[in-house]
Motif scaffolding. Sequence first.
Motif, PDB file in Angstrom:
ATOM      1  N   ARG A 182       2.022   1.275   1.027  1.00  0.00           N
ATOM      2  CA  ARG A 182       1.412   0.046   0.497  1.00  0.00           C
ATOM      3  C   ARG A 182       0.110  -0.296   1.208  1.00  0.00           C
ATOM      4  O   ARG A 182      -0.880  -0.630   0.577  1.00  0.00           O
ATOM      5  CB  ARG A 182       2.399  -1.112   0.618  1.00  0.00           C
ATOM      6  CG  ARG A 182       3.567  -1.013  -0.331  1.00  0.00           C
ATOM      7  CD  ARG A 182       4.586  -2.138  -0.066  1.00  0.00           C
ATOM      8  NE  ARG A 182       5.787  -1.944  -0.841  1.00  0.00           N
ATOM      9  CZ  ARG A 182       6.828  -1.210  -0.439  1.00  0.00           C
ATOM     10  NH1 ARG A 182       6.810  -0.606   0.735  1.00  0.00           N
ATOM     11  NH2 ARG A 182       7.887  -1.076  -1.215  1.00  0.00           N
ATOM     12  N   ARG A 183       0.094  -0.204   2.521  1.00  0.00           N
ATOM     13  CA  ARG A 183      -1.122  -0.557   3.272  1.00  0.00           C
ATOM     14  C   ARG A 183      -2.271   0.402   2.959  1.00  0.00           C
ATOM     15  O   ARG A 183      -3.428   0.008   2.965  1.00  0.00           O
ATOM     16  CB  ARG A 183      -0.842  -0.631   4.770  1.00  0.00           C
ATOM     17  CG  ARG A 183      -0.426   0.653   5.421  1.00  0.00           C
ATOM     18  CD  ARG A 183      -0.175   0.457   6.935  1.00  0.00           C
ATOM     19  NE  ARG A 183       0.524   1.561   7.507  1.00  0.00           N
ATOM     20  CZ  ARG A 183      -0.047   2.715   7.864  1.00  0.00           C
ATOM     21  NH1 ARG A 183      -1.332   2.878   7.713  1.00  0.00           N
ATOM     22  NH2 ARG A 183       0.671   3.688   8.382  1.00  0.00           N
TER      23      ARG A 183
ATOM     24  N   PHE B  19      -2.713   1.901  -0.027  1.00  0.00           N
ATOM     25  CA  PHE B  19      -3.193   1.474  -1.345  1.00  0.00           C
ATOM     26  C   PHE B  19      -4.015   0.199  -1.237  1.00  0.00           C
ATOM     27  O   PHE B  19      -5.037   0.043  -1.910  1.00  0.00           O
ATOM     28  CB  PHE B  19      -2.028   1.264  -2.309  1.00  0.00           C
ATOM     29  CG  PHE B  19      -1.492   2.532  -2.887  1.00  0.00           C
ATOM     30  CD1 PHE B  19      -2.273   3.322  -3.723  1.00  0.00           C
ATOM     31  CD2 PHE B  19      -0.206   2.946  -2.605  1.00  0.00           C
ATOM     32  CE1 PHE B  19      -1.780   4.493  -4.266  1.00  0.00           C
ATOM     33  CE2 PHE B  19       0.305   4.109  -3.153  1.00  0.00           C
ATOM     34  CZ  PHE B  19      -0.481   4.895  -3.977  1.00  0.00           C
ATOM     35  N   ASP B  20      -3.567  -0.721  -0.396  1.00  0.00           N
ATOM     36  CA  ASP B  20      -4.307  -1.968  -0.213  1.00  0.00           C
ATOM     37  C   ASP B  20      -5.695  -1.687   0.359  1.00  0.00           C
ATOM     38  O   ASP B  20      -6.696  -2.270  -0.082  1.00  0.00           O
ATOM     39  CB  ASP B  20      -3.513  -2.912   0.704  1.00  0.00           C
ATOM     40  CG  ASP B  20      -4.084  -4.308   0.712  1.00  0.00           C
ATOM     41  OD1 ASP B  20      -4.338  -4.858  -0.382  1.00  0.00           O
ATOM     42  OD2 ASP B  20      -4.287  -4.851   1.810  1.00  0.00           O
TER      43      ASP B  20
ATOM     44  N   ARG C   9      -7.862  -0.172  -2.414  1.00  0.00           N
ATOM     45  CA  ARG C   9      -8.284  -1.214  -3.364  1.00  0.00           C
ATOM     46  C   ARG C   9      -9.410  -2.061  -2.767  1.00  0.00           C
ATOM     47  O   ARG C   9     -10.425  -2.318  -3.433  1.00  0.00           O
ATOM     48  CB  ARG C   9      -7.088  -2.097  -3.735  1.00  0.00           C
ATOM     49  CG  ARG C   9      -7.450  -3.216  -4.693  1.00  0.00           C
ATOM     50  CD  ARG C   9      -6.248  -4.001  -5.143  1.00  0.00           C
ATOM     51  NE  ARG C   9      -5.538  -4.558  -3.999  1.00  0.00           N
ATOM     52  CZ  ARG C   9      -4.326  -5.087  -4.068  1.00  0.00           C
ATOM     53  NH1 ARG C   9      -3.672  -5.139  -5.208  1.00  0.00           N
ATOM     54  NH2 ARG C   9      -3.751  -5.571  -2.988  1.00  0.00           N
ATOM     55  N   HIS C  10      -9.259  -2.450  -1.525  1.00  0.00           N
ATOM     56  CA  HIS C  10     -10.277  -3.258  -0.850  1.00  0.00           C
ATOM     57  C   HIS C  10     -11.613  -2.506  -0.775  1.00  0.00           C
ATOM     58  O   HIS C  10     -12.672  -3.082  -1.033  1.00  0.00           O
ATOM     59  CB  HIS C  10      -9.775  -3.648   0.546  1.00  0.00           C
ATOM     60  CG  HIS C  10     -10.745  -4.443   1.334  1.00  0.00           C
ATOM     61  ND1 HIS C  10     -10.974  -5.774   1.107  1.00  0.00           N
ATOM     62  CD2 HIS C  10     -11.564  -4.076   2.356  1.00  0.00           C
ATOM     63  CE1 HIS C  10     -11.906  -6.201   1.944  1.00  0.00           C
ATOM     64  NE2 HIS C  10     -12.277  -5.191   2.712  1.00  0.00           N
TER      65      HIS C  10
ATOM     66  N   ARG D 230       3.625   2.263  -7.089  1.00  0.00           N
ATOM     67  CA  ARG D 230       2.696   1.637  -6.133  1.00  0.00           C
ATOM     68  C   ARG D 230       1.249   1.869  -6.558  1.00  0.00           C
ATOM     69  O   ARG D 230       0.419   0.966  -6.473  1.00  0.00           O
ATOM     70  CB  ARG D 230       2.902   2.204  -4.730  1.00  0.00           C
ATOM     71  CG  ARG D 230       4.170   1.740  -4.088  1.00  0.00           C
ATOM     72  CD  ARG D 230       4.291   2.272  -2.683  1.00  0.00           C
ATOM     73  NE  ARG D 230       5.621   1.974  -2.183  1.00  0.00           N
ATOM     74  CZ  ARG D 230       6.157   2.546  -1.124  1.00  0.00           C
ATOM     75  NH1 ARG D 230       5.469   3.445  -0.446  1.00  0.00           N
ATOM     76  NH2 ARG D 230       7.365   2.236  -0.737  1.00  0.00           N
ATOM     77  N   TYR D 231       0.955   3.070  -7.004  1.00  0.00           N
ATOM     78  CA  TYR D 231      -0.395   3.370  -7.473  1.00  0.00           C
ATOM     79  C   TYR D 231      -0.787   2.378  -8.574  1.00  0.00           C
ATOM     80  O   TYR D 231      -1.857   1.784  -8.534  1.00  0.00           O
ATOM     81  CB  TYR D 231      -0.463   4.820  -7.988  1.00  0.00           C
ATOM     82  CG  TYR D 231      -1.809   5.183  -8.541  1.00  0.00           C
ATOM     83  CD1 TYR D 231      -2.773   5.731  -7.719  1.00  0.00           C
ATOM     84  CD2 TYR D 231      -2.127   4.951  -9.876  1.00  0.00           C
ATOM     85  CE1 TYR D 231      -4.027   6.053  -8.216  1.00  0.00           C
ATOM     86  CE2 TYR D 231      -3.371   5.264 -10.375  1.00  0.00           C
ATOM     87  CZ  TYR D 231      -4.316   5.810  -9.545  1.00  0.00           C
ATOM     88  OH  TYR D 231      -5.559   6.103 -10.034  1.00  0.00           O
TER      89      TYR D 231
ATOM     90  N   LYS E  93       0.554  -0.537  -9.264  1.00  0.00           N
ATOM     91  CA  LYS E  93       0.531  -1.919  -8.771  1.00  0.00           C
ATOM     92  C   LYS E  93      -0.789  -2.239  -8.073  1.00  0.00           C
ATOM     93  O   LYS E  93      -1.373  -3.298  -8.282  1.00  0.00           O
ATOM     94  CB  LYS E  93       1.696  -2.146  -7.800  1.00  0.00           C
ATOM     95  CG  LYS E  93       1.701  -3.521  -7.183  1.00  0.00           C
ATOM     96  CD  LYS E  93       2.850  -3.707  -6.216  1.00  0.00           C
ATOM     97  CE  LYS E  93       2.778  -5.074  -5.569  1.00  0.00           C
ATOM     98  NZ  LYS E  93       3.822  -5.255  -4.561  1.00  0.00           N
ATOM     99  N   TYR E  94      -1.257  -1.328  -7.247  1.00  0.00           N
ATOM    100  CA  TYR E  94      -2.440  -1.598  -6.429  1.00  0.00           C
ATOM    101  C   TYR E  94      -3.760  -1.183  -7.078  1.00  0.00           C
ATOM    102  O   TYR E  94      -4.801  -1.756  -6.757  1.00  0.00           O
ATOM    103  CB  TYR E  94      -2.312  -0.909  -5.068  1.00  0.00           C
ATOM    104  CG  TYR E  94      -1.323  -1.583  -4.156  1.00  0.00           C
ATOM    105  CD1 TYR E  94      -1.721  -2.616  -3.312  1.00  0.00           C
ATOM    106  CD2 TYR E  94       0.009  -1.215  -4.145  1.00  0.00           C
ATOM    107  CE1 TYR E  94      -0.819  -3.240  -2.480  1.00  0.00           C
ATOM    108  CE2 TYR E  94       0.921  -1.832  -3.318  1.00  0.00           C
ATOM    109  CZ  TYR E  94       0.505  -2.853  -2.486  1.00  0.00           C
ATOM    110  OH  TYR E  94       1.411  -3.469  -1.667  1.00  0.00           O
TER     111      TYR E  94
END
Length: 163
Positions: free
Chosen positions: A43-44, A46-47, A50-51, A84-85, A87-88
């Motif tokens: 998750r981190r 992907f985050d 995204r950022h 997850r892909y 979602k993010y």
Amino acid sequence: MHLADIHFGAADPRILDAAARYIKQIAPHAVVVSGDLTQSGKRREFDAARHWLRGLGLPCACTPGNHDTPMFQLHHRVLNPFGRYEKYLSEFSFPLRMGNIRIDGLNTARGWQARRNWAEGSVDLEDLDGILQRDAAEDIRLLSCHHPFIPPTDTPLQTATRR
């Protein structure tokens, strides 16, 4: 601009900063990333991806790669490999249109497959047919995917993309 294999989670932050500066300097019309945005599908990671993509301030579109599935949670890797892909990174989906150019994305990665090398790709023919049958007013159509259809002959790790 075309990028691939950024591997957030393993990427050097100085290189990511330099790449972002360079992208802003040359000011492309858009950025296409062909998979492996993350190292382990966490998750981190992907985050962070995204950022970073948002920070470019450009239209961006991405296709997943084999590293974009949960590496250490096998039940997710089998049952929901791209959850997850999606979602993010769903805001960076295809198609991407620029004037008379249309770019579509095809997911060649798999969460699980009965092959020794999970890094190898596979084309879902229904997905490919869906892309090819879409009406497009654009004169130029491009396809982005993570795995090569024809592997380079001089690489140490030879892979094959099915179909």
